[in-house]
Enzyme design. Structure first.
Site, PDB file in Angstrom:
ATOM      1  N   GLY A   1       0.844  -1.171   0.023  1.00 60.98           N
ATOM      2  CA  GLY A   1      -0.179  -0.121  -0.158  1.00 60.98           C
ATOM      3  C   GLY A   1       0.755   1.438  -0.129  1.00 60.98           C
ATOM      4  O   GLY A   1       2.199   1.119  -0.416  1.00 60.98           O
ATOM      5  N   ASN A   2       0.085   2.415   0.080  1.00 63.94           N
ATOM      6  CA  ASN A   2       0.973   3.564   0.394  1.00 63.94           C
ATOM      7  C   ASN A   2       0.422   4.586   1.490  1.00 63.94           C
ATOM      8  O   ASN A   2      -0.549   4.025   2.231  1.00 63.94           O
ATOM      9  CB  ASN A   2       1.113   4.354  -0.992  1.00 63.94           C
ATOM     10  CG  ASN A   2      -0.176   4.693  -1.607  1.00 63.94           C
ATOM     11  OD1 ASN A   2      -0.941   5.314  -0.820  1.00 63.94           O
ATOM     12  ND2 ASN A   2      -0.508   4.118  -2.535  1.00 63.94           N
TER      13      ASN A   2
END
Ligand code: PMT
Length: 406
Positions: free
Chosen positions: A209-210
């Site tokens: 993810g980020n």
């Protein structure tokens, strides 16, 4: 939001004058530029210093600004400066002067010079409000195009109960907001917004993810909805919620899910604002069970995700498309490349090199890159103001190009 709007607040002598401080604060919070004009009598109830501090502008009271130098304050300039003049509170005495045009003070002279919409919020004791002189004056002023914000009922400064309390500042600010949003070019338009991160599953427990919090997408959705647009927000996981219940929120996790939704609905949209931080790659295989710790090293094979914005740009008909770019180097050059490659009308550039900008947090610092190679840069701002700036820019561009788009 009221960014770019110039609001002149008039304050006359009434115990409700203290509420003008809250009104100025609310208007500033909504992004308006505010100036204040007061009568001498109002200064007995609230200090001009309070109002100049809150409005971040000098307060106008007299025709002569500097007695010694004899510099004239220009009521005509101030009257023409405003996009809206709200006199709150207006006392029975000032109401009567407004109606008769008795310009014996700076506030009334400014009112007579104003070309913008004028609103008044009366405040007085219940019997003064009921008096035929007051009701006649209110009828006359309303018949001549001034909007009257009715006072509410409740306990009055005299200790009596009845109608005469100035409407609450939050309500007045909201009414002003709605007034300016009414003629937005976004009214009735279908707007698609993407926001948040994407989570690309490795196994049922882990993902790639980020750091996007989803806040920018949420604020953009609320800003467009406040201007009358029909908004669909496709967002990755976020803890934030939209304020407007009419916004359709479609929650997704992975980029391919976001792609599926966008593919289905893009053709029905007038405007797209793609603020999502989409993962460029996803694991080629997703393990059905939690991957066990077996060796010291592990390799995850990645495959490319679809570029959702690129797809929307390639399939753009008479639609207005805004993309974002989050860069860490050669920001402007990379931004212009994305603008052209993805067939965008506008690109919002933010850089992780700028302190307080980008992922998470309350603030961002952006530049707008346009197809005529122009750059408009903004200072670090609260993300709600950034959202308002973006939507203002879209509106202005749509007005300028009203024949080509939508
Ligand atoms: O959510 P917040 O915490 O408020 O943070 C806001 C933000 C930093 C996420 C936002 O301001 C931002 O910069 N969003 C875009 C981040 C990004 O992924 O930039 P990019 O340069 O990698 O992508 C360029 C554009 O293509 C973006 O509009 C992106 O939505 C889009 N894109 C990218 C890859 C992909 N596979 N599909 C896409 O649609």
């Amino acid at each position: 939001m009221l960014s770019g709007k110039k609001i002149l607040v008039g304050v006359t002598g009434s115990i409700a004058a203290y509420k003008s401080a809250y009104l100025v604060r609310e208007l500033i919070k909504l992004g308006a530029e505010v100036k204040v004009v007061m009568t001498h009598s109002a200064c007995d109830f609230i200090s001009p210093l309070t109002l100049s501090t809150l409005s971040k502008n000098p307060v106008a009271i007299d025709f002569v600004k500097d007695e010694e130098k004899g510099i004239w304050e220009n009521h005509v300039d101030l009257g023409l400066w405003a996009d809206l003049f709200i006199i709150a509170p207006v006392s029975a005495n000032s109401l009567s002067k407004l109606v008769s045009g008795n310009a014996d003070n700076f506030l009334i002279a400014t009112y007579l010079s104003a070309k913008c919409p004028v609103w008044i919020a009366p405040a007085m004791d219940l019997d003064m409000f009921k008096h035929f002189s007051t009701s006649d004056n209110l009828k006359t002023i309303a018949a001549n195009g001034v909007s009257v914000i009715e006072p509410t009922s409740g306990e009055l400064a005299s200790g009596l109960e009845g109608k005469g309390r100035m409407e609450e500042p939050e309500v007045i600010a909201q009414l002003i907001h709605e007034f300016f949003m009414e003629d937005s070019v976004l009214k009735g338009k279908n707007v698609l917004i993407t926001g948040g991160p994407t989570y690309e599953a490795i196994d049922p427990v882990r993902f790639i993810g980020n750091h996007s919090s989803g806040k920018t997408g949420i604020l953009l959705a609320d800003e467009c909805a406040a201007r009358g647009a029909k908004v669909t927000l496709v967002t990755g996981p976020t803890n934030f919620k939209v304020k407007d219940p009419n916004i359709e929120v479609i929650q997704i996790k992975a980029a391919t899910e976001m792609m599926d939704v966008v593919e289905k609905i893009w053709s029905q949209m007038d405007i797209g604002i793609f603020s999502a931080a989409v993962a460029d790659y996803r694991p080629k295989n997703q393990a059905e069970e939690k991957i066990k710790k077996s060796s010291d090293e592990m390799t995850i094979e990645l495959v490319k995700n679809p570029d959702i914005l690129l797809w929307a740009g390639n399939n753009k008909k008479n639609q207005y498309l805004v993309g974002f770019a989050l860069e860490t180097e050669n920001e402007t050059e990379n931004g212009f490349k994305k603008l052209a490659k993805k067939n965008l009308d506008l690109l919002v550039l933010n850089s992780l090199k700028d302190k307080g900008a980008g992922f998470g947090g309350e603030t961002n610092k952006v530049s707008f890159l346009s197809t005529d190679n122009k750059i408009k840069s903004f200072e670090l701002k609260d993300k709600s103001h950034v959202a308002a700036d973006i939507v203002d820019e879209i509106e202005n561009n749509l007005i300028d190009n009203s024949t080509d788009k939508l």
